[in-house]
Design a protein around this motif. Structure first.
Motif, PDB file in Angstrom:
ATOM      1  N   HIS A  81      36.821  41.418  44.950  1.00 33.76           N
ATOM      2  CA  HIS A  81      37.316  40.372  45.843  1.00 33.76           C
ATOM      3  C   HIS A  81      38.133  39.363  45.045  1.00 33.76           C
ATOM      4  N   SER A  82      39.319  39.017  45.543  1.00 29.38           N
ATOM      5  CA  SER A  82      40.157  37.986  44.948  1.00 29.38           C
ATOM      6  C   SER A  82      40.471  38.349  43.488  1.00 29.38           C
ATOM      7  N   LEU A  83      40.040  37.548  42.516  1.00 32.76           N
ATOM      8  CA  LEU A  83      40.242  37.898  41.108  1.00 32.76           C
ATOM      9  C   LEU A  83      39.686  39.287  40.818  1.00 32.76           C
ATOM     10  N   GLY A  84      38.524  39.599  41.378  1.00 38.65           N
ATOM     11  CA  GLY A  84      37.956  40.929  41.196  1.00 38.65           C
ATOM     12  C   GLY A  84      38.842  42.009  41.774  1.00 38.65           C
ATOM     13  N   GLY A  85      39.555  41.690  42.867  1.00 38.09           N
ATOM     14  CA  GLY A  85      40.482  42.654  43.449  1.00 38.09           C
ATOM     15  C   GLY A  85      41.662  42.939  42.542  1.00 38.09           C
ATOM     16  N   VAL A  86      42.133  41.919  41.850  1.00 38.25           N
ATOM     17  CA  VAL A  86      43.193  42.128  40.854  1.00 38.25           C
ATOM     18  C   VAL A  86      42.677  43.035  39.739  1.00 38.25           C
ATOM     19  N   LEU A  87      41.454  42.795  39.313  1.00 37.01           N
ATOM     20  CA  LEU A  87      40.856  43.598  38.242  1.00 37.01           C
ATOM     21  C   LEU A  87      40.705  45.069  38.640  1.00 37.01           C
ATOM     22  N   THR A  88      40.506  45.342  39.929  1.00 41.15           N
ATOM     23  CA  THR A  88      40.365  46.743  40.327  1.00 41.15           C
ATOM     24  C   THR A  88      41.616  47.541  39.983  1.00 41.15           C
ATOM     25  N   GLY A  89      42.794  46.922  40.178  1.00 39.75           N
ATOM     26  CA  GLY A  89      44.030  47.618  39.836  1.00 39.75           C
ATOM     27  C   GLY A  89      44.134  47.880  38.340  1.00 39.75           C
ATOM     28  N   MET A  90      43.720  46.915  37.529  1.00 38.15           N
ATOM     29  CA  MET A  90      43.765  47.086  36.081  1.00 38.15           C
ATOM     30  C   MET A  90      42.763  48.145  35.628  1.00 38.15           C
ATOM     31  N   TRP A  91      41.584  48.137  36.260  1.00 38.40           N
ATOM     32  CA  TRP A  91      40.596  49.173  35.950  1.00 38.40           C
ATOM     33  C   TRP A  91      41.179  50.558  36.233  1.00 38.40           C
TER      34      TRP A  91
END
Length: 241
Positions: A81-91
């Motif tokens: 979610h939010s910042l975590g959602g950005v991290l999903t793409g990097m993961w």
């Protein structure tokens, strides 16, 4: 770095849950038990009960890798979610074998580049951004965790300002759930937020599947059952394709 985690149990495919900026793993308490699999949520570095540390995207991904290995989460579905959602793409860029990626309203900062707002005159965008940045400046003085160092680093991070170029490179199945309502903001900032959403609809990469939900950016707490249904359907359709 050893991250604090909550294992919500469940059987089947693993889910790794990543909260937003300023949040913690407790954000998933209602949604996680509704997922069709084994859900684990983490506190990102500098958040919740996890240790402090400088914000470097690669180091943050290293934290998540270490957690996944330690908890034996083999090729997890990653939901953020939010910042975590950005991290999903990097993961997903680091792990192209990732079976599914779901970003819940994690895409661009509210104070992204002026060109990313659609349908609003440039002068109105500039005036709106000045007002919004002043609000954020005042809020920084009241926040103690995450640290000002982390907040300052993220506020100017190119990836958080606009994660869409990252998302465009992802080859894993990618779902982005977009909020259709604004958080409570001063009335004169509503056009800026509407233009922000219009820019996302205009610019979203073709490899990203978008679903819209009648919720604000706080969708995880507002609509947990509907989100769980969207996530479960997306993931099951990938595995059953």
């Amino acid at each position: 770095m050893k991250l604090s985690t909550t294992d919500f149990g469940g059987n089947g495919r693993p889910f790794l849950l990543l909260h937003g900026l300023g949040g913690d793993r407790s954000a998933w308490e209602t949604l996680a038990p509704q997922l069709n699999g084994h859900a684990v949520a983490v506190d990102l570095r500098g958040h919740g009960e996890s240790p402090d540390g400088g914000w470097d995207w690669e180091a943050v991904l290293d934290d998540l890798d270490e957690t996944a290995v330690h908890l034996e989460l083999d090729e997890p579905v990653v939901v953020g979610h939010s910042l975590g959602g950005v991290l999903t793409g990097m993961w997903a860029l680091r792990h192209p074998e990732c079976p599914a990626v779901i970003s819940l309203d994690g895409h661009r900062s509210a104070t992204t580049h002026p060109a990313n707002y659609a349908g609003l005159p440039a002068q109105e965008v500039a005036e709106g951004l000045a007002k919004l940045n002043a609000i954020f400046d005042a809020q920084l003085e009241t926040i103690t965790r995450p640290s000002h160092e982390i907040l300052s680093a993220l506020r100017t991070s190119p990836e958080l300002l606009d994660a869409l170029p990252v998302f465009a490179k992802v080859i894993s199945p990618f779902l982005l759930v977009l909020a259709t309502r604004n958080l409570p903001v001063p009335p004169d900032l509503v056009p800026l937020f509407d233009a922000h959403r219009a820019g996302l609809r205009r610019d979203m990469p073709e490899n990203v599947q978008v679903r819209e939900i009648d919720a604000t950016h706080g969708m995880v707490s507002e609509q947990p059952a509907e989100l769980a249904e969207l996530i479960n359907h997306f993931v099951s359709s990938r595995f059953n394709a």
